[in-house]
Design an enzyme around this catalytic site. Structure first.
Site, mmCIF file in Angstrom:
data_model
loop_
_atom_site.group_PDB
_atom_site.id
_atom_site.type_symbol
_atom_site.label_atom_id
_atom_site.label_comp_id
_atom_site.label_asym_id
_atom_site.label_seq_id
_atom_site.Cartn_x
_atom_site.Cartn_y
_atom_site.Cartn_z
ATOM 1 C CG HIS A 80 -3.848 0.256 4.972
ATOM 2 N ND1 HIS A 80 -3.327 -0.550 3.990
ATOM 3 C CD2 HIS A 80 -4.983 0.797 4.438
ATOM 4 C CE1 HIS A 80 -4.107 -0.511 2.911
ATOM 5 N NE2 HIS A 80 -5.111 0.305 3.169
ATOM 6 C CB CYS A 101 -0.965 -0.005 1.173
ATOM 7 S SG CYS A 101 -0.168 -0.238 2.784
#
Length: 795
Positions: A747, A311
Site C-alpha cells: 500500500h 493507491c
C-alpha cells in the site's frame, strides 16, 4: 411549450462499445450526488454537471445535443429498530445501491428549457432504460482491465468432463475431505469438491482441491462462491498454477447440475481479496494514545478514492499537484481554454479536472452518507474523488498502467512526466515538468595519462542506493536494518569510483576514475530510494530507516566545478575505430562469469554491467531484475569502437536524422541522448522515448558519431535545465511511503507539508486514499519513504 427535438432527433440506447458517463461530470467532479444532479446526453452519453458550472449546457452549445437525462441520487436514512435478518448459509446480504439511495430521473431539453419531459414517450423510454442499465465508464474500464489480465489455456480448452450427474445439495455444503463449508472448489472434470488454500482475510483452507488436482491430474476447478448469474467466476488451472477464463463455463457447470442463471455470488473473488490484502498494509490512523487522527478539509486537502490497487496513482498525484508548477499549469489558468468535443478522452481536460478537484476545496467535506447512515458523533472522512477518467488516459496503451494491478509509484511518476512533457503547452515555459529538471555531469579521468572527459545528461529525478546493514536479530523478530542518513546516500551517489575502461588516448587498461555531480540543481528534487535486498536470487523490498531532517540542508558540496584550466581533455577523434573517442567498455570478467553462471544471456550481462558502472555481479543482477521487460533488453550494448557493416550504417543513419533529433529535443532530451536512443531503436521515435526513460543515466553519443556541429551544440547548449546558483538549500516537502514486501504489492500513501488554517507553522498531512488527516509525528513514517520531493527554498 412543446419540445420539437424528441421527434426530430434519432435516439437509441447505448451499445456495449459506448461509454456511459453517468457518475460524474467529464469536466469536473460534480456528480449525481449533488443537488442539481448530472445531465447525461441522450445522444452521446456524455456526463455534464447541471449546477453552477453549466458543463451540460456547454456540451449542448458545442455539439448541439439538447436532450439530457438528469440523474440525482440522495442517501436514504435507515432507522434500524430491530436486529438484522439472519444471514443464510450460502448468501451474502450485501447492501445494494437501491438499499442505500433514492434515485430521481428526469428528461430535460436544454434548448427548450423543459425540465421534466414525459419519460414514457417510446422515443425516450428505451434510451433512458439503456443508460441506467449500462455499465458506467469507470466500471466498464475496470472490467476491461481485469479481463485483459486473464486468458484461457490448453487445459481449459481441451477439458474432458466425466458423465453428467447432478451434485446433491448436501454435497455442496462441505469439502469432500474435511468439514470446511466455504472456499470450496469444484473440479470441472470429475465434480469433486475440495477446499482451497488458506486465503487473505482469514479464509480457511486445507488445500484439498490442490491435493485432488495433484493426485488425479485434473487441472481445472471453479470456486463455487464466486459464480455470478452473469457468468463470471474464479477459474483456476492447477496445472498452469494460474487464474484462467472458461468461455464455456455455463456448459461445464451444467454437466454437474449447476445452472448458471440460478447462482448467486456468496464469497469474495480472488481479485477482491488481493485488493483487500493490499489495503491491509495500513498506515497508522491514530495518535500514540490511541485517538483517531483528525480529518482535515479545505483547498488542497481532498482525498482520492481507491479504484482497486490505485493507491500508487493517488499518492503520486497528491504530491505532484502540491507543486506550484502543476498548480499554475492546470489550476491557476488565465488564458482562454480550447473546448473539446470529447473531454473524457482529452488528457489536458482531465488534468485540469484533477487540479480543480484536489485544489479548489469544493469537494473537501465530510461524507454526508456516513453521517446519515451511522449517526456517528465523530467527524467522518471524505467520500473522495474517483480519478477513473484520468487513470484510463494515463494508462491507455501502456502494458502495466492500463491494468488493475498494483504498480510502482516511481515508475508511474516517470510515465506521467513523460506524458505531460509531450503535451502541447500554451508557452514553452508553461511545461510543469521544467522545475523538476536538472543536469548531472560525469567526470572520467584516465588513471594513466590523467586526461579527462566531462559529459552531462538532463534528468528529472535521481536514484539513490540505500546501504543495507542488518542489526542483530532479537528473538524471532524480523531482521531490522541500521538507519542511514540522506547525506550518506548522497555522498555515495556522488563518490568517486574506479571503472574498467581502455583509454583511447594512451591505450592504458588501468581504468578510469568516475564521479557524477550536479551541474545544475532543480527547483524540485525528486529522489527515489532503492531499498531492495536479494533473497535467494529474488529481489525483496526491505524497510531501512533513512534519516531526513525537516530543516533545510545545503546541496552546495554536490555541485560540479566543471573542467579546470590545468586539466587536459581526452581527444574526441583518437583511438582505435570510429567510436567517437569514447573509452572502450571492457566488461568485468569475474562479474560477467558469475552472471552467465546464473543463466543470464551474455548480451544482458554486458548491458547490466555497462549500466551499473561495471562494478560487481550483485549490483548488475539487481539491475537485470528491474529491466527484464525493457524492449531492448536483448539488443547488444554499445561497447565503444564504432559499428561496422550495413547494420552499423543503418543505425548511424537513424541516429543522425535531424528531424527526429529535433522531435526528441522538444521533449527535453539533449542531442547526444537523442542520437543514442535513435540508434539503439532503429530510428523509431516512440521506442526511442521509452529507451531514454529506461536509460536515464546514459550519456549518449559524442564525437564523430554525432557530427562536429552537434558535438559543439552539446558542449555549449543554449540553456541548461536548472540553476547552478549557490547557495542551494533544499527542504523536504512531501514523501510517498510504501508498506509491503514488493513495490508491486502492498500500500502507498503520501505525507505532504501543508499550511493548515489557524496554524502558524506548516503541518504534515497524511493522504491515505480518501482519508486526509493531520499527522502529529511523521518521523516513524519516514522510514517507509520510497519517493522524496524536496523543494529549493530561499536563502
Amino acid at each position: 411549450m412543446a419540445c420539437t427535438h424528441v421527434e426530430s432527433l434519432s435516439l437509441s440506447p447505448p451499445t456495449p462499445a459506448q461509454s456511459v458517463y453517468r457518475e460524474d461530470c467529464t469536466q469536473c467532479f460534480d456528480s449525481i450526488d449533488d443537488a442539481a444532479g448530472l445531465d447525461v446526453c441522450l445522444q452521446c452519453f456524455n456526463g455534464g454537471c447541471a449546477g453552477d458550472r453549466h458543463h451540460a449546457n456547454l456540451h449542448n452549445v458545442l455539439l448541439g445535443h439538447p436532450l439530457a437525462l438528469n440523474i440525482r441520487r440522495t442517501r436514504k436514512v435507515v432507522v434500524r429498530d430491530e436486529p438484522p435478518a439472519k444471514m443464510s448459509k450460502l448468501a451474502i446480504a450485501a447492501e445494494t445501491e437501491t438499499d442505500r439511495y433514492d434515485t430521481t430521473l428526469a428528461v430535460k431539453c436544454l434548448e427548450c428549457g423543459i425540465d421534466n419531459m414525459d419519460t414514457s414517450n417510446p422515443k425516450l423510454a428505451a434510451t433512458v432504460d439503456g443508460i441506467m442499465k449500462a455499465n458506467t465508464f469507470s466500471r466498464k474500464e475496470e472490467v476491461k482491465a481485469w479481463e485483459q489480465e486473464l486468458t484461457s489455456c490448453e487445459h481449459v480448452l481441451t477439458l474432458q468432463q466425466g458423465p453428467p450427474r447432478k451434485i446433491e445439495s448436501q454435497d455442496l455444503g462441505h469439502c469432500s475431505s474435511c468439514d470446511l463449508k466455504e472456499n470450496l472448489w469444484l473440479c470441472l472434470e470429475c465434480g469433486n469438491l475440495g477446499c482451497g488454500r488458506a486465503q487473505f482475510g482469514g479464509v480457511g483452507g486445507n488445500s484439498h482441491a490442490l491435493s485432488h488436482a495433484t493426485g488425479t491430474h485434473h487441472g481445472v476447478a471453479v470456486k463455487l462462491g464466486s459464480i455470478t448469474p452473469e457468468g463470471t467466476a474464479d477459474v483456476y488451472c492447477y496445472t498452469c498454477d494460474d487464474e484462467r477464463i472458461d468461455e464455456d463455463l455455463a456448459t461445464h457447470l451444467a454437466n454437474w447440475g449447476i445452472i448458471l442463471s440460478e447462482r448467486q455470488k456468496t464469497e469474495k473473488s480472488l481479485t477482491e481479496m488481493q485488493i483487500e490484502q493490499n489495503l491491509r498494509w495500513e498506515f497508522s490512523m491514530t495518535t500514540e494514545d490511541g485517538k483517531e487522527l483528525k480529518p482535515v478539509f479545505g483547498p488542497g486537502l481532498t482525498g482520492l478514492k481507491n479504484l482497486g490497487n490505485s493507491c500508487y496513482l493517488a499518492s503520486m498525484l497528491q504530491c505532484l499537484f502540491d507543486m506550484p508548477s502543476f498548480q499554475r499549469r492546470y489550476f491557476q489558468i488565465s488564458e482562454d481554454l480550447p473546448t473539446v468535443s470529447d473531454p473524457a478522452q482529452d488528457l489536458e481536460t482531465q488534468l485540469r479536472k484533477m487540479a480543480d478537484g484536489l485544489l479548489s476545496g469544493r469537494y473537501s467535506k465530510p461524507d454526508s452518507d456516513v453521517i446519515a447512515s451511522e449517526h456517528t458523533a465523530e467527524v467522518p472522512h471524505q467520500k473522495g474523488l474517483a480519478p477513473a477518467m484520468l487513470k484510463h488516459l494515463i494508462g491507455r496503451g501502456h502494458a502495466e498502467f492500463s491494468t488493475m494491478r498494483q504498480q510502482d509509484a516511481f515508475e508511474f511518476f516517470q510515465h506521467l512526466m513523460k506524458l505531460v512533457t509531450r503535451s502541447v503547452h500554451p508557452a514553452s515555459t508553461a511545461d510543469p515538468t521544467l522545475p523538476f529538471r536538472f543536469v548531472l555531469e560525469q567526470r572520467l579521468q584516465c588513471l594513466s595519462c590523467k586526461k579527462v572527459r566531462y559529459s552531462s545528461t538532463e534528468q528529472d529525478s535521481i536514484f539513490i542506493e540505500i546501504p543495507l546493514e542488518k542489526l542483530p536479530a532479537e528473538g524471532d523478530e524480523e531482521p531490522k536494518y541500521k538507519p542511514v542518513t540522506l547525506k550518506t546516500c548522497l555522498d555515495n551517489l556522488t563518490s568517486e569510483e574506479v571503472v574498467e575502461l581502455t583509454c583511447v588516448s594512451c591505450s592504458s587498461k588501468d581504468g578510469f576514475t568516475k564521479r557524477t555531480l550536479f551541474k545544475t540543481f532543480p527547483e524540485v528534487l525528486v529522489v527515489n530510494a532503492h531499498k531492495m535486498a536479494v533473497v535467494n536470487w529474488v529481489p525483496v523490498k526491505v524497510d531501512v530507516p533513512v534519516i531526513v531532517s525537516d530543516d533545510a540542508f545545503l546541496m552546495d558540496d554536490y555541485l560540479s566545478k566543471g573542467q579546470q584550466p590545468d586539466e587536459e581533455a581526452l581527444p574526441e577523434d583518437e583511438g582505435a575505430g570510429a567510436g567517437g573517442g569514447a573509452p572502450a567498455f571492457v566488461p568485468n570478467a569475474e562479474a560477467l562469469a558469475q552472471l552467465e553462471g546464473m543463466g543470464f544471456p551474455r548480451v544482458r550481462c554486458e548491458k547490466a554491467l555497462h549500466a551499473t558502472g561495471n562494478s560487481d555481479a550483485n549490483t548488475a543482477m539487481e539491475w537485470l531484475f528491474g529491466h527484464m521487460e525493457d524492449p531492448d533488453i536483448d539488443t547488444p550494448v554499445d561497447l565503444g569502437g564504432g559499428g561496422g557493416g550495413s547494420g552499423g550504417a543503418a543505425a548511424a543513419a537513424a541516429a543522425a536524422d535531424p528531424e527526429k533529433i529535433e522531435m526528441l529535443g522538444a521533449m527535453g532530451f539533449g542531442a547526444p541522448q537523442a542520437k543514442k536512443a535513435l540508434r539503439e531503436t532503429g530510428g523509431d521515435v516512440e521506442r526511442a522515448v521509452e529507451w531514454l526513460f529506461s536509460h536515464p543515466d546514459d550519456q549518449g553519443l559524442f564525437g564523430d558519431d554525432e557530427g562536429p556541429a552537434a558535438a559543439a551544440e552539446s558542449k555549449a547548449p543554449d540553456a541548461l535545465a536548472g540553476s547552478s546558483d549557490l547557495p542551494a538549500p533544499f527542504k523536504l516537502q512531501s514523501i510517498v511511503c510504501h508498506k509491503g514486501t514488493s513495490i508491486h504489492a502492498g500500500h502507498y500513501v503520501a505525507f505532504i507539508r501543508k499550511q493548515l488554517a489557524n496554524v502558524d507553522q506548516p503541518s504534515w498531512v497524511l493522504f491515505n486514499d480518501e482519508k486526509v488527516v493531520e499527522v502529529v509525528d511523521v518521523e516513524e513514517m519516514k522510514k517507509f519513504a520510497y519517493v522524496y520531493f524536496f523543494r529549493r527554498v530561499q536563502k
